[in-house]
Every structure is written in C-alpha cells, then in structure tokens.
Design an enzyme around this catalytic site. Structure first.
Site, short mmCIF file in Angstrom:
data_model
loop_
_atom_site.label_atom_id
_atom_site.label_comp_id
_atom_site.label_asym_id
_atom_site.label_seq_id
_atom_site.Cartn_x
_atom_site.Cartn_y
_atom_site.Cartn_z
N LYS A 13 0.84 -1.22 0.00
CA LYS A 13 0.00 0.00 0.00
C LYS A 13 0.87 1.26 0.00
O LYS A 13 0.67 2.16 -0.81
CB LYS A 13 -0.93 0.02 1.23
N ARG A 41 -9.67 0.82 8.74
CA ARG A 41 -9.35 -0.58 9.02
C ARG A 41 -10.48 -1.26 9.79
O ARG A 41 -10.36 -2.44 10.10
CB ARG A 41 -8.07 -0.66 9.85
N ARG A 74 -1.39 -9.41 13.17
CA ARG A 74 -1.88 -8.32 12.31
C ARG A 74 -2.82 -8.87 11.24
O ARG A 74 -3.82 -8.25 10.90
CB ARG A 74 -0.71 -7.56 11.69
N ARG A 80 11.35 -6.65 5.08
CA ARG A 80 11.26 -5.22 5.38
C ARG A 80 11.75 -4.95 6.81
O ARG A 80 12.44 -3.97 7.06
CB ARG A 80 9.81 -4.75 5.21
N ARG A 113 11.32 -2.04 12.06
CA ARG A 113 9.98 -1.99 12.69
C ARG A 113 9.78 -3.23 13.54
O ARG A 113 9.82 -4.35 13.02
CB ARG A 113 8.90 -1.91 11.61
P1 AMP Z 1 0.79 0.01 9.02
O1 AMP Z 1 2.01 0.84 8.90
O2 AMP Z 1 -0.33 0.52 8.15
O3 AMP Z 1 1.06 -1.47 8.81
O4 AMP Z 1 0.24 0.16 10.51
C1 AMP Z 1 1.02 -0.25 11.61
C2 AMP Z 1 0.18 -0.31 12.87
O5 AMP Z 1 -0.36 0.98 13.15
C3 AMP Z 1 -1.02 -1.24 12.84
O6 AMP Z 1 -0.66 -2.58 13.09
C4 AMP Z 1 -1.86 -0.63 13.95
O7 AMP Z 1 -1.38 -0.95 15.21
C5 AMP Z 1 -1.64 0.86 13.74
N1 AMP Z 1 -2.63 1.40 12.79
C6 AMP Z 1 -2.39 1.93 11.57
N2 AMP Z 1 -3.52 2.32 10.97
C7 AMP Z 1 -4.53 2.00 11.82
C8 AMP Z 1 -5.93 2.12 11.79
N3 AMP Z 1 -6.57 2.65 10.71
N4 AMP Z 1 -6.65 1.71 12.84
C9 AMP Z 1 -6.04 1.19 13.93
N5 AMP Z 1 -4.73 1.02 14.02
C10 AMP Z 1 -3.96 1.41 12.99
#
Ligand code: AMP
Length: 368
Positions: free
Chosen positions: A192, A267, A324, A306, A312
C-alpha cells in the site's frame, strides 16, 4: 466553507475586497458626475447591498431608484427576463446610471437597455460591481466595473442561490468538487505504502498513512505516540476513537489538497463510517477503494525482509505479523462488503514488479 440548500460554497472575496471594489466604482463615477445630479438605478434584488454601500461612498448630489427584473433560477441564467418593478418616473433629461451587482452573460443587461430605450434620458450608463468578462456577450459597453471575476457561480453581498446567501458580507464561490479520494486497501505488506508513493505524484494527491503518522508520533514521543505504541508493538489495532480523530486532523491540515490517498485507513467498519460522515461534511467523498491482493506466505516473507531494513518491531516477529493478519481478517476484511455495497471496491493483483502493479492501479483510477 458554507452550505446553502444542497451546495457548498468556499470563501472568494473578503468584506474588505468587496468594499474596495465598491469604492472603485464610486470613485470612477464621482470623477465623471460630481458636477451634476445623476439618478442611480439599482437592479433588484441582487444590487440592494451594493447600492447602499455605493451611496455611502458617493458623497455628491444624486438621486436613487430601483428596477426589478428576474432571470436567475438556481445556478444558471434561465434567459427568461421579466419586469417586476418598472423604471422610475421623471427621468427624462437626466443622466441615468444603472447599478448592477453582477453582469455575466449580458442577458439581463439587454433587457435593461431595452427598458430605458425610449425614455429620453440625457445619458444612459451602466455600472456593475462584478463582471465576468469570459462569458459576457459584449453587446453593450459596460461603463464602470468594480471588479472582474472568473466564471464561477457566486453568492453573498446581495447575490443569492435560490434566495439564500444575500445577507453574507463576503462573497463565496460554488465549490465544484473535482477531488479524487482513494482508499488503498490490503493486508500488511501488500504494498500500500509503496504504491501510494507513486500514485500521489502521478495524481497530485496527499498521501496519509495512519501507520506512518503513528510511527512519527512514537518517534517524537508525543501523547498520541505513547497511546498508540502498546497496541502497535503487539500488532493490535489502535482504538477507533484515537485513529479517527487523528485521521480527521491530518485531512484538516491539508485544506488545499486536490485529493487524498488513505493508506491504512479505514481498518474497521466504524472507521469507514466515520470517514464517510466526515468527508460528507466537507462535501468530499471516497471515489474508490482499491485492494492489493497477495497471499499470506508472500506477505510474511515481504514483511520479514522489510523488518530487517526498517527495524519496525511489528515486522520482525512472525507471531506479531500473524496477529496483524488476524486483526485484518476479523476487523478490516468486512470493509470489502462495505465498499462493494457502494460500488466502490476494486481488486488488483498485488504480486509482481512494483511498476507493473502501479500500472494495474492506474488502469483502475483512469476509469473513475
Ligand atoms: P501500518 O504501517 O499501516 O502497517 O500500521 C502499523 C500499525 O499501526 C497497525 O498494526 C496498527 O497498530 C496501527 N494502525 C495503523 N492504521 C490503523 C488504523 N486505521 N486503525 C487502527 N490502528 C492502525
């Protein structure tokens, strides 16, 4: 932004800018007419505010009267002009100066000229506060112009949209929404963020990654960061209230954006509903939700790779990654049905060369 009936209007001219345009007309006319007593004829309803302010700027002998015609219905000139209040009596031998709030196509003006054609006035002049030169038919010379404006529908300062907006001190312009707002959707590791980077420059969009905003806040140890950290570290979703509020703030920070790519948001169904309501309040909408599809084994490998580079914590542990995915299956996957129900869901194969996947996404966006 203001709403009148069903339409949104954005600020166009401040009160000071309007008053400067009024003064501009008054000064020009004063220079030509201060030594005689002209009769100013305001064109109702739109010109009432202009006439009142104009007269306060025009401190020389003069008379004032009004005519009333009607031609606008809704947003476009109907072309049908009626006389609702006729020309003043005793104008013979006088200099008549019409005061119009706006002259656009010139259709009302034609009717006005016709109305005064056999009145044996000394001089017949036309003054308008606003003028749209790009649509004016050019049939008559406009003698005094306060300000030239582009061909956008305006309200305020006497001008209305179906009778609303006349009492505004400023002038507002119809907000014609040409934004594209996309949700880029998919499991963690689907690509994404990578694809959003390409699309944002291609389509001049603002990219909002909720994950990135959280990570930025964690790095800077903000209150929001402290709140999100414990959830993110485990691979759990951050609570909706926190995430929704943060997303809204990010949108509010970019009032000039041509559109947004929402990456990692929504989400949950609650987030999707909140996003729709929030965008609706700003006369915006989601145009498409595009999902990048890839199977779990490919995604796990990508994330572990990654994690080696990015550091991370949620990418370095297979259990967290699987958690996740579970969060995704449980809370995020139902959004597919949500967006399908609105005919906004598009699925794209997310496996292959990055550039190839970008092409697939662009092919979807071009159809919107
Ligand atoms: P990402 O970088 O998009 O993979 O997001 C990493 C983490 O951020 C996720 O595993 C959640 O803990 C938190 N996070 C990101 N976006 C959301 C969202 N829309 N709702 C809830 N938690 C989020």
């Amino acid at each position: 932004m203001i709403k009148l009936h069903d339409k949104h209007f954005k600020p166009f001219l401040s009160q000071a800018q309007v008053q400067a345009a009024v003064k501009n007309v008054a000064d020009k006319i004063a220079a030509d007419y201060k030594d005689e007593t002209p009769i100013f004829v305001g064109v109702l309803n739109g010109a009432f505010m202009f006439v009142a302010d104009f007269l306060k700027e025009y401190q020389h002998p003069c008379e004032v009267s009004f005519v009333k015609l009607s031609s606008y219905s809704g947003l476009t000139s109907t072309g049908i002009v009626e006389t609702l209040l006729d020309i003043p009596v005793n104008i013979k031998g006088k200099s008549v100066i019409i005061l119009e709030d706006i002259i656009d196509t010139g259709r009302t003006l034609k009717e006005l000229v016709h109305l005064f054609s056999n009145t044996h006035v000394k001089e017949f002049k036309i003054a308008t506060l606003f003028h749209k030169p790009s649509v004016y038919n050019g049939e008559y010379k406009i003698d005094y112009i306060g300000m030239e404006i582009p061909d956008k529908f305006i309200v305020g300062y006497g001008l209305d949209y179906n009778e609303l907006g006349r009492n505004l001190k400023e002038v507002y312009q119809l907000n014609q929404n040409t934004m594209i707002n996309l949700v880029i959707f998919g499991k963690p590791g689907a690509g994404k963020g990578t694809q959003a980077e390409f699309l944002k420059s291609e389509y001049n969009l603002k990219h909002i990654s909720t994950g990135d905003v959280f990570r930025y806040n964690i790095k800077n140890n903000t209150e929001l960061g402290q709140l999100a950290k414990s959830y993110m570290d485990k691979g759990d979703l951050v609570p909706d209230e926190v995430t929704i509020k943060m997303l809204q703030d990010e949108v509010e920070k970019n009032p000039q954006a041509k559109g947004f790519i929402f990456d990692g948001f929504p989400r949950t169904t609650a987030q999707a509903e909140a996003l729709d309501a929030f965008l609706d309040s700003k006369d915006m909408k989601i145009n498409a939700t595009i999902a990048l599809e890839a199977n779990d084994e490919v995604l796990i490998n990508r994330l572990l790779e990654r994690g080696k580079i990015s550091g991370r914590p949620d990418d370095q542990d297979e259990n967290k990654i699987r958690n996740r995915f579970e969060e995704y299956n449980l809370k995020t996957a139902p959004l597919i049905t949500y967006y399908e129900g609105k005919n906004k869901f598009y699925s794209v194969n997310g496996i292959g060369e990055i550039a190839e996947i970008t092409k697939r996404l662009k092919a979807v966006i071009e159809t919107l």
